[in-house]
Design an enzyme around this catalytic site. Structure first.
Site, mmCIF file in Angstrom:
data_model
loop_
_atom_site.group_PDB
_atom_site.id
_atom_site.type_symbol
_atom_site.label_atom_id
_atom_site.label_comp_id
_atom_site.label_asym_id
_atom_site.label_seq_id
_atom_site.Cartn_x
_atom_site.Cartn_y
_atom_site.Cartn_z
ATOM 1 N N SER A 139 0.797 -1.245 0.019
ATOM 2 C CA SER A 139 0.015 -0.165 0.000
ATOM 3 C C SER A 139 0.850 1.053 -0.112
ATOM 4 C CB SER A 139 -0.881 0.223 1.300
ATOM 5 O OG SER A 139 -1.413 1.287 1.501
ATOM 6 N N TYR A 152 -1.757 -0.502 10.560
ATOM 7 C CA TYR A 152 -2.097 -0.864 9.371
ATOM 8 C C TYR A 152 -0.909 -0.559 8.331
ATOM 9 C CZ TYR A 152 -3.986 -0.827 4.533
ATOM 10 O OH TYR A 152 -4.070 -1.277 3.008
#
Ligand code: NDP
Length: 242
Positions: A139, A152
């Site tokens: 990501s 995350y």
């Protein structure tokens, strides 16, 4: 084997979002796709739509035995395995002060350990075959850290670190690609349990690009000749500054 047609590609998290888009695009270009996720009915519907080039199996990537069985299933069904796309993931963002330790555990289990179980399952197969390609979905959050995103981001930094380590150890026969998307249309924000944060994220994600854009990036890495390893692709909406 170069190009996409005829390759056998196993995709985790294929029941929605990026995984589903990858399955559709690669199958459309002649790959055999093996779909894994927990929502079996969704996988079955997608596999039916794609036709004989698709197979599916229920998969929880937090269970190492299930990941091994998923890889074995792909090989039984299509005779070999050329690519594993480690895509399954979740993003229940929250400030650390909320102490949502169960959600932290879940992200570590799915985003990091699930990816590692995938690597553990395919490495011996790829070594024996003398070829193989691991695609790990990280990501933009694997490149930067922001409030509410500490855990995350940590999991996605970890995905990038272990991918780079794998690439360096892989040698000339295996390829390793990191794909790091920005905001992409999917069900990802649904995993946020904090109502206000979830709404903020839904608003923010109005600039999101279709999941097919990420699928095209993955196809680009796959279709290169065997001696070309696309190491990492960052792909954001044009409207996403960071
Ligand atoms: P979705 O929520 O639409 O898809 C997530 C997929 O992961 C689903 O298919 C889900 O299937 C699967 N999954 C979740 N937990 C498990 C599990 N324990 N075992 C097996 N599969 C599981 O979101 P995205 O498509 O966006 O997410 C795909 C990847 O892309 C994730 O790794 C995410 O972090 C990453 N990403 C997404 C971005 C975005 O903006 N969309 C940006 C950057 C990265 P099921 O529930 O059926 O098991």
């Amino acid at each position: 084997m170069s190009g996409i047609a005829g390759k056998v590609v196993a995709i985790t998290g294929a029941s929605s979002g990026i995984g589903e888009a990858v399955a559709r695009l690669l199958a459309g270009r002649g790959a055999k796709v093996v779909l894994g996720a927990r929502r079996t009915e969704r996988l079955a519907a997608l596999a039916r739509e794609i036709g004989e080039g698709a197979a599916h199996r229920t998969l929880d990537v937090t269970d190492r035995a299930q990941v091994e069985a998923f890889v074995a299933f792909a090989r039984e069904r299509f005779g070999r395995l050329d690519v594993l796309v480690n895509n399954a993931g979740l993003m229940p963002l929250s400030p650390l002060d909320q102490g949502k330790v169960d959600e932290w555990d879940r992200m570590i289990d799915v985003n990091i350990k699930g990816t590692l179980y995938g690597i553990a399952a395919v490495l011996p197969v790829f070594r024996a075959q003398g070829s193989g390609h691991v695609v790990n979905i990280a990501s933009v959050a694997g490149h930067r850290v922001g409030p509410n995103s500490a855990v995350y981001s940590a999991t996605k930094h970890a995905v990038r670190a272990l991918s780079e380590g794998l690439r360096q150890e892989a040698g000339p026969a295996l390829r390793v690609t990191i794909v790091s998307p920005g905001a992409v249309e999917s069900e990802l924000a649904a995993t946020i349990s904090d109502a206000e944060l979830k709404q903020r994220m839904i608003d923010y994600r109005r600039i999101a690009i279709p999941a097919a854009a990420v699928a095209r990036a993955i196809a680009y890495a796959l279709e290169q000749p065997p001696e070309v390893d696309v190491n990492e692709i960052l792909i954001r909406p044009t409207a996403q500054p960071t």
